[in-house]
Design an enzyme around this catalytic site. Sequence first.
Site, PDB file in Angstrom:
ATOM      1  N   PRO A 156       0.920  -1.088   0.051  1.00  0.00           N
ATOM      2  CA  PRO A 156       0.167  -0.182  -0.048  1.00  0.00           C
ATOM      3  C   PRO A 156       0.827   1.263  -0.100  1.00  0.00           C
ATOM      4  CG  PRO A 156      -0.869  -1.450   1.732  1.00  0.00           C
ATOM      5  CD  PRO A 156       0.531  -2.096   1.111  1.00  0.00           C
ATOM      6  N   GLU A 157       0.599   2.063  -0.890  1.00  0.00           N
ATOM      7  CA  GLU A 157       1.356   3.303  -0.842  1.00  0.00           C
ATOM      8  C   GLU A 157       0.446   4.564  -0.166  1.00  0.00           C
ATOM      9  OE1 GLU A 157       4.197   3.578  -2.163  1.00  0.00           O
ATOM     10  OE2 GLU A 157       4.289   1.947  -3.512  1.00  0.00           O
TER      11      GLU A 157
END
Length: 270
Positions: A2-3
């Site tokens: 996840p960014e």
Amino acid sequence: MPELPEVETTRRGIAPHCQGQHITRVTVRNGRLRWPVPDDLAARLEGQIIKSVDRRAKYLFLHLEGGAVIVHLGMSGSLRVITDDTPPLTHDHIELELQSGVILRFNDPRRFGCWLWADSPESHPLIASLGPEPLSADFNGPMLFRLSRSKQSPVKSFIMDNHIVVGVGNIYANEALFKAGIHPKRKAGRISLDRYHRLAEAIAETLSAAILMGGTTLRDFVNSDGKPGYFAQSLLVYGRAGEPCKECGTALKEIRMNNRSTVYCPRCQR
């Protein structure tokens, strides 16, 4: 992994269900995450009210009286809001039951995430040395220009350094460099102030667009996988190696930098 936009979408997804709620029960099924979950986590949290849910870089803060829980989703983690009697899955390691009956459930198959307690989260060793937020007033072209002087590293590596600026992951670095017209391998110290102005604007624009699109997945945080998708339909270069550039039609090229896929236009990016 996840960014920043996905973590921000997670924050926005869970906050309305958590803020102002008493924690009535904490269950730790597997505390062997990247760092061991504190043995006293349940004792610290039960009976407390979640005052707010904030984000710093890719970390989430659940603010309580006297401190906060620092949550990181790691490589494969997610947070889900459970409003029915859905049983826990194999990798549902931690859950908070709230007075409303809602359960906040943390799933992490690879166990690279973390749940830690901090009396003062901003001064925690994981947080204290982080660079500015890319959507804040502290992040701008002059700052990048100043920090880049004498840097021999490629500009892509430079903007992905969390000590310089947080949250510019691989996908978004590819996209921002394309929008700014900068070759990813150009030395950071050889880029002008004017071009850093454009790059800072491109980073903020790219991340803002991704967060905005992530908002359409907020419904996914209730009784589902809790994993917002990337804004793949809007990607200009990432994942498009060999396809024509959307600006000039030249075939996009792909190289590996630090074992990461890097896609760029050999004509538009210099």
